[in-house]
Design a protein around this motif. Structure first.
Motif, mmCIF file in Angstrom:
data_model
loop_
_atom_site.group_PDB
_atom_site.id
_atom_site.type_symbol
_atom_site.label_atom_id
_atom_site.label_comp_id
_atom_site.label_asym_id
_atom_site.label_seq_id
_atom_site.Cartn_x
_atom_site.Cartn_y
_atom_site.Cartn_z
ATOM 1 N N VAL A 176 0.839 -1.204 0.000
ATOM 2 C CA VAL A 176 0.000 0.000 0.000
ATOM 3 C C VAL A 176 0.872 1.252 0.000
ATOM 4 N N LEU A 187 1.006 3.968 -3.050
ATOM 5 C CA LEU A 187 0.596 5.350 -2.747
ATOM 6 C C LEU A 187 1.734 6.336 -2.961
ATOM 7 N N GLN A 199 -8.029 22.136 4.558
ATOM 8 C CA GLN A 199 -8.347 20.856 3.924
ATOM 9 C C GLN A 199 -9.449 20.095 4.654
ATOM 10 N N VAL A 257 -12.738 18.641 2.815
ATOM 11 C CA VAL A 257 -13.038 17.209 2.802
ATOM 12 C C VAL A 257 -14.431 16.967 3.363
ATOM 13 N N ILE A 296 -17.121 18.105 0.821
ATOM 14 C CA ILE A 296 -17.258 17.206 -0.329
ATOM 15 C C ILE A 296 -17.952 15.925 0.102
ATOM 16 N N ALA A 297 -17.550 15.404 1.259
ATOM 17 C CA ALA A 297 -18.164 14.164 1.752
ATOM 18 C C ALA A 297 -19.651 14.369 1.999
ATOM 19 N N GLY A 344 -21.596 14.414 -1.209
ATOM 20 C CA GLY A 344 -21.685 13.117 -1.874
ATOM 21 C C GLY A 344 -22.543 12.108 -1.129
ATOM 22 N N LEU A 345 -22.804 12.358 0.128
ATOM 23 C CA LEU A 345 -23.480 11.337 0.934
ATOM 24 C C LEU A 345 -24.860 11.786 1.378
ATOM 25 N N LEU A 351 -8.174 4.564 -5.559
ATOM 26 C CA LEU A 351 -7.383 5.402 -4.651
ATOM 27 C C LEU A 351 -8.012 5.435 -3.264
ATOM 28 N N LEU A 407 -7.206 2.367 -1.411
ATOM 29 C CA LEU A 407 -5.820 2.390 -0.929
ATOM 30 C C LEU A 407 -5.697 3.259 0.320
ATOM 31 N N LEU A 408 -6.387 4.391 0.300
ATOM 32 C CA LEU A 408 -6.299 5.324 1.436
ATOM 33 C C LEU A 408 -7.089 4.828 2.640
ATOM 34 N N ASN A 417 -6.957 2.480 4.561
ATOM 35 C CA ASN A 417 -6.230 1.506 5.365
ATOM 36 C C ASN A 417 -5.888 2.183 6.667
ATOM 37 N N ARG A 434 -3.459 11.375 1.239
ATOM 38 C CA ARG A 434 -4.736 11.943 0.821
ATOM 39 C C ARG A 434 -4.534 13.392 0.365
ATOM 40 N N GLY A 462 -11.244 14.856 -5.864
ATOM 41 C CA GLY A 462 -12.563 15.128 -5.296
ATOM 42 C C GLY A 462 -13.402 13.860 -5.213
ATOM 43 N N ILE A 466 -12.260 11.605 -2.455
ATOM 44 C CA ILE A 466 -12.724 12.014 -1.129
ATOM 45 C C ILE A 466 -14.150 11.512 -0.880
ATOM 46 N N ILE A 467 -15.002 11.609 -1.889
ATOM 47 C CA ILE A 467 -16.383 11.132 -1.743
ATOM 48 C C ILE A 467 -16.394 9.638 -1.437
ATOM 49 N N ALA A 524 -15.066 8.820 2.107
ATOM 50 C CA ALA A 524 -16.076 9.054 3.142
ATOM 51 C C ALA A 524 -17.099 7.922 3.148
ATOM 52 N N ALA A 525 -17.466 7.447 1.949
ATOM 53 C CA ALA A 525 -18.449 6.366 1.862
ATOM 54 C C ALA A 525 -17.874 5.083 2.459
ATOM 55 N N PRO A 532 -24.610 4.607 -3.284
ATOM 56 C CA PRO A 532 -25.097 5.989 -3.406
ATOM 57 C C PRO A 532 -23.994 6.949 -3.832
ATOM 58 N N ALA A 533 -22.773 6.724 -3.313
ATOM 59 C CA ALA A 533 -21.652 7.596 -3.694
ATOM 60 C C ALA A 533 -21.280 7.400 -5.153
#
Lengths: 290, 304
Positions: free
Chosen positions: A23, A27, A277, A281, A284-285, A288-289, B93, B96-97, B99, B108, B172, B175-176, B179-180, B213-214
């Motif tokens: 990982v 990354l 940031q 974040v 945006i979250a 989207g949710l 991505l 991967l993040l 974790n 991130r 972007g 990030i969505i 969060a999901a 949903p995301a």
């Protein structure tokens, strides 16, 4: 995290270790790939003409030319562009924060006839491509004598923006109504509750909206492109495109200056991004949710 | 008092608060929409009074405008490649993040940063990245022993170049998805592991449904945004003289770029308005289609 066990701890630990290592490697490579263009841009912005076209390219110039950054100002009225952008962004921030929070308060705290329908309508307008309203708006603003002024970039922000109204409404809904009730018993009116109870409590959401608004306005290209013709009213984004046309279109070779200009335009974004940031974040979250 | 307990005064208060949006909606959205529809039925250069032409603009766009078909094809190409690639890359991505390892916040930040960059500055940067001789990309390919294409200067590679650039802004979407992913209860995975489900089964039967949903949101937003792709093409494929934008043999003439040229370089306001409505209908069609397709595939938790 992993509880030590007597028998199978070793293979599991090795497996986890290999997995974590993979990982990290992936990354690291990807992050480097994402940042490489930015690093390269910075490097080109510090070269001289010969350095830009040197083969092989020297990533770290022997003598970094920091004066490239001041030389940009001899090609374009950089200070003017900067000032215009600051004026527009500042006023748009005020307009957006005021209007969106007012509207969000109305949609989240007051029950009135037609609220559901109007809120749905507000969200639906997010889907409308700006090009549909672009020409009538251009005609409207030109009748008002506002073409080639900063007004068309500023005024609409005072009338709310659906996405931010939505974000703020969602946040306002999480604020307990007991606060409102207590204030009302103390004799506070609606506007007072909005101004001295809800707004202070909604600080994180307002910061999120402010950051999005700042980045969106600072980066906007389409609106200034349509409305602004003369350099003295241009914003940084528009001015950068004018400089690009000058340099690329006429076969000039000053890529180092163009990159220096691009770097300067990016600096506020990077600064705000580093500072805020967390809020970006979250915003945006949240978007989207839903 | 009405039956909902909404008094006239209360309604008035509500309208007062939403007044900025309501007035703005009438002046900046509803009014111009009607205006745009009316203009699209006229021939109008803004210099002389408009003349009524009925549906002629729409008719000639659809039946006798090869450049419209080119721009439709270009835009379709961009949407079809950019949106799924960005969603796949964003999900990869995010996984991967997602974790629980130290330093994930740093990565991130690095992956998220390019997505908030100024589009014109980014276009200027990528214009030079794609330079066949001195650009970063072909320098790298040469280092690998591969002769890279002409990218933006090649009719075949101009559109893929812009798709590659769009992947740079995948932060972007990442990030969505992140969060999901963080919203999925860990017990689901533990239960599945106890039942003997392998990584692939867990991915397709837990991860994908739980973040559907995301995925749905990102694809809707991605399609709406990609259909309006403009600035990159305008900045990267134009020369000094106005009107030259659109790349080699119009390979990057996208719908909005074409519309912009019709409106503000040729001053054919009726024609451009008709183009805008066609664009809107296409976007609407795709949104409805996506919503229909996802009806039974998007999983919302009880109560939604």
């Amino acid at each position: 995290m992993n509880e030590p066990r007597l028998y199978d701890s070793r293979p599991a630990a090795i497996g986890t270790l290999i997995r974590s290592g993979a990982v990290y490697v992936i990354l690291a490579v990807l992050s480097a790939g994402f940042l490489l263009p930015l690093a390269w841009m910075l490097s080109v912005s510090l070269q001289d003409v010969r350095g830009v076209f040197a083969q092989p390219f020297a990533w770290i110039p022997a003598q970094p030319r920091w004066e490239n950054y001041s030389d940009v100002a001899t090609l374009i009225p950089l200070g003017r562009y900067f000032l215009n952008t600051v004026i527009v962004t500042g006023l748009v921030l005020v307009g957006t924060l005021l209007s969106c929070s007012l509207v969000a308060y109305g949609f989240s705290r007051i029950r009135f006839r037609g609220r559901t329908v109007l809120f749905a309508l507000c969200l639906a307008t997010m889907m409308l491509p700006g090009q549909v309203t672009m020409i009538p708006l251009y005609i409207l603003f030109s009748r008002l004598g506002w073409v080639d002024t900063l007004w068309p970039l500023i005024v609409p922000s005072f009338f709310g923006s659906p996405f931010y109204i939505f974000l703020l409404r969602q946040f306002f809904l999480t604020i307990p109504r007991e606060y409102d009730e207590a204030a009302r018993l103390d004799g506070a009116g609606r506007f007072r509750i909005y101004w001295s109870i809800i707004l202070p409590l909604a600080r994180p959401a307002l910061i999120t909206v402010a950051l999005f608004t700042f980045i969106g306005t600072w980066n906007d290209f389409f609106t200034p492109l349509i409305y602004i013709n003369s350099p003295e009213h241009a914003t940084l984004t528009l001015g950068l495109n004018m400089l690009k046309s000058q340099i690329v279109g006429t076969g000039m070779t000053q890529w180092h200056l163009l990159m220096a200009a691009a770097c300067m335009v990016m600096v506020p974004n990077i600064l705000l991004f580093t500072l805020g940031q967390k809020y970006l974040v979250k915003g945006i979250a949240m978007g989207g949710l839903r | 008092m009405t039956r909902d307990g909404m008094s006239f005064r209360q309604s008035l208060g509500g309208y007062a608060f939403i007044a900025p949006w309501l007035v703005g909606f009438l002046i900046f959205t509803a009014g111009p929409m009607i205006g745009s529809l009316a203009i699209s039925l006229h021939s109008w250069s803004m210099l002389s009074p408009p003349t009524w032409v009925g549906f002629e603009n729409y008719q000639s766009i659809i039946t006798e405008d090869p450049l419209f078909l080119t721009s439709l094809w270009n835009t379709g190409f961009y949407v079809i490649f950019s949106v799924p690639l960005c969603i796949a890359a964003g999900l990869a991505l995010a996984m991967l993040l997602h974790n629980r390892l130290p330093g994930m916040g740093f990565f991130r930040t690095m992956l998220f940063l390019p997505s908030i960059m100024n589009i014109v500055a980014a276009s200027v940067l990528w214009l030079w990245v794609f330079n066949p001789e001195f650009g970063l990309l072909n320098t790298f390919l040469r280092w690998l022993g591969v002769q890279g294409p002409l990218w933006l200067q090649s009719e075949a590679w101009a559109k893929p170049s812009l798709v590659i650039m769009s992947l740079w802004g995948v932060g972007g979407t990442t990030i969505i998805f992140l969060a999901a992913l963080q919203g999925i209860p860990q017990e689901l995975y533990e239960a599945a592991a106890l039942d003997g489900a392998g990584p692939a089964r867990r991915f397709f039967h837990i991860t994908i449904p739980m973040i559907s949903p995301a995925i749905f949101f990102s694809s809707i937003m991605g399609v709406i945004g990609s259909f309006q792709v403009f600035a990159q093409a305008f900045v990267m494929t134009g020369a000094a003289q106005a009107g030259s934008e659109g790349g080699p043999n119009n390979a990057t003439l996208f719908l909005v770029l074409y519309l912009y040229k019709k409106a503000f370089l040729e001053f054919r306001m009726g024609y451009a308005s008709a183009l805008a409505w066609i664009l809107f209908l296409i976007i609407l069609l795709f949104t409805v289609l996506q919503t229909r397709l996802s009806k039974n595939r998007v999983y919302y938790e009880a109560g939604e």
